[in-house]
Design a protein around this motif. Structure first.
Motif, PDB file in Angstrom:
ATOM      1  N   ARG A  88     -88.158  14.778  27.617  1.00 19.44           N
ATOM      2  CA  ARG A  88     -89.549  15.226  27.729  1.00 19.44           C
ATOM      3  C   ARG A  88     -89.673  16.352  28.760  1.00 19.44           C
ATOM      4  O   ARG A  88     -90.356  17.349  28.524  1.00 19.44           O
ATOM      5  CB  ARG A  88     -90.458  14.061  28.096  1.00 19.44           C
ATOM      6  CG  ARG A  88     -91.883  14.494  28.398  1.00 19.44           C
ATOM      7  CD  ARG A  88     -92.776  13.339  28.768  1.00 19.44           C
ATOM      8  NE  ARG A  88     -93.571  12.924  27.620  1.00 19.44           N
ATOM      9  CZ  ARG A  88     -93.482  11.755  27.028  1.00 19.44           C
ATOM     10  NH1 ARG A  88     -92.619  10.876  27.473  1.00 19.44           N
ATOM     11  NH2 ARG A  88     -94.235  11.453  25.990  1.00 19.44           N
ATOM     12  N   ALA A  92     -90.686  20.168  28.075  1.00 16.91           N
ATOM     13  CA  ALA A  92     -91.866  20.680  28.771  1.00 16.91           C
ATOM     14  C   ALA A  92     -91.541  21.954  29.537  1.00 16.91           C
ATOM     15  O   ALA A  92     -92.332  22.909  29.536  1.00 16.91           O
ATOM     16  CB  ALA A  92     -92.412  19.616  29.723  1.00 16.91           C
ATOM     17  N   THR A 154    -100.580  23.588  24.444  1.00 17.41           N
ATOM     18  CA  THR A 154     -99.184  23.661  24.015  1.00 17.41           C
ATOM     19  C   THR A 154     -98.509  22.303  24.153  1.00 17.41           C
ATOM     20  O   THR A 154     -97.795  21.853  23.242  1.00 17.41           O
ATOM     21  CB  THR A 154     -98.422  24.715  24.827  1.00 17.41           C
ATOM     22  OG1 THR A 154     -98.981  26.009  24.575  1.00 17.41           O
ATOM     23  CG2 THR A 154     -96.940  24.740  24.453  1.00 17.41           C
ATOM     24  N   TYR A 155     -98.726  21.623  25.271  1.00 26.25           N
ATOM     25  CA  TYR A 155     -98.138  20.299  25.465  1.00 26.25           C
ATOM     26  C   TYR A 155     -98.740  19.283  24.493  1.00 26.25           C
ATOM     27  O   TYR A 155     -98.031  18.429  23.952  1.00 26.25           O
ATOM     28  CB  TYR A 155     -98.352  19.834  26.902  1.00 26.25           C
ATOM     29  CG  TYR A 155     -97.410  20.460  27.905  1.00 26.25           C
ATOM     30  CD1 TYR A 155     -96.379  21.302  27.518  1.00 26.25           C
ATOM     31  CD2 TYR A 155     -97.548  20.204  29.278  1.00 26.25           C
ATOM     32  CE1 TYR A 155     -95.519  21.875  28.432  1.00 26.25           C
ATOM     33  CE2 TYR A 155     -96.677  20.760  30.207  1.00 26.25           C
ATOM     34  CZ  TYR A 155     -95.670  21.596  29.786  1.00 26.25           C
ATOM     35  OH  TYR A 155     -94.806  22.140  30.708  1.00 26.25           O
ATOM     36  N   VAL A 160     -94.212  16.465  23.963  1.00 22.35           N
ATOM     37  CA  VAL A 160     -94.402  15.911  25.307  1.00 22.35           C
ATOM     38  C   VAL A 160     -95.747  15.224  25.469  1.00 22.35           C
ATOM     39  O   VAL A 160     -96.052  14.694  26.532  1.00 22.35           O
ATOM     40  CB  VAL A 160     -94.243  17.011  26.387  1.00 22.35           C
ATOM     41  CG1 VAL A 160     -92.865  17.640  26.302  1.00 22.35           C
ATOM     42  CG2 VAL A 160     -95.324  18.075  26.252  1.00 22.35           C
ATOM     43  N   VAL A 167    -102.482  14.749  27.282  1.00 21.69           N
ATOM     44  CA  VAL A 167    -101.396  15.136  28.184  1.00 21.69           C
ATOM     45  C   VAL A 167    -101.755  14.703  29.595  1.00 21.69           C
ATOM     46  O   VAL A 167    -102.852  15.005  30.082  1.00 21.69           O
ATOM     47  CB  VAL A 167    -101.178  16.670  28.163  1.00 21.69           C
ATOM     48  CG1 VAL A 167    -100.012  17.044  29.067  1.00 21.69           C
ATOM     49  CG2 VAL A 167    -100.930  17.153  26.748  1.00 21.69           C
TER      50      VAL A 167
END
Length: 202
Positions: A88, A92, A154-155, A160, A167
């Motif tokens: 992860r 990331a 994006t995460y 992730v 998140v």
């Protein structure tokens, strides 16, 4: 249908088809009927947007800023294999590096930009943090609104994110953790709409 309305409808159809063909979500890009919009079209070839094209790479998507919105862009990257971090965290960090890489000249001409600055690193959970927590070397509160929106979305769109698509982000060890969500409003107005967040108890 009048001639003007017919021409506008045909123009919108062509724009949607063009966006779908280059891997960018058409819903992320504004399409206005009537007079031609003055905003940047946010269309570029994949070679102009990507920073890496290794055949053995892993396909990912990141969010860049274009026409004051967040737009998904396809990238092909190599995930580092350091044993000191988890999968992860490696993913990331790779996504963060892609976000901070300056767009190519072709991408810039198409209107793409990023507000994520180089040098930011990410680590995994500290003692007492939930397993899904990610800690940035910079406090999320210290990031610009655009940069935070880019990172969160994006995460949230990748491997992730937590199981619910949120998140959990924090700054250096000891700073509070927040659970962020990437909403359509954030994608549409990242400069003015902050990602919704909730406190995370340790």
């Amino acid at each position: 249908m009048t001639g003007r309305r017919l021409r506008a409808a045909l123009a919108a159809t062509v724009l949607v088809a063009t966006l779908g063909g280059c891997g960018i979500r058409s819903t992320e890009v504004p399409t206005d009927f009537g007079p031609a919009p003055s905003r940047v079209p946010c269309v570029a070839s994949s070679s102009g947007v990507s920073t890496q094209d290794e055949a053995t790479g892993v396909p990912v998507q990141i969010f860049l800023v274009c026409a004051s919105q967040l737009v998904t862009v396809d990238r092909t990257v190599r995930i580092p294999s350091e044993k000191a971090t988890t999968d992860r965290v490696r993913i990331a960090q790779t996504l963060l590096d892609e976000l901070s890489a300056p767009p190519s000249q072709t991408a810039k001409q198409a209107g793409y930009e990023t507000d994520v600055r180089r040098g930011i690193t990410v680590s995994g959970p500290q003692r007492g943090d939930p397993d899904v927590a990610l800690r940035l070397s910079t406090r999320p509160a210290d990031l610009s609104s655009l940069a935070l929106a880019q990172i969160v979305c994006t995460y949230a769109d990748g491997a992730v994110a937590d199981s619910d698509g949120t998140v959990v982000l924090g700054g250096p060890a000891g700073t509070p953790l927040l659970r962020y969500e990437c909403t359509q409003a954030v994608r549409s107005r990242p400069g003015t709409v902050a990602p919704p967040s909730q406190s995370v108890e340790r």
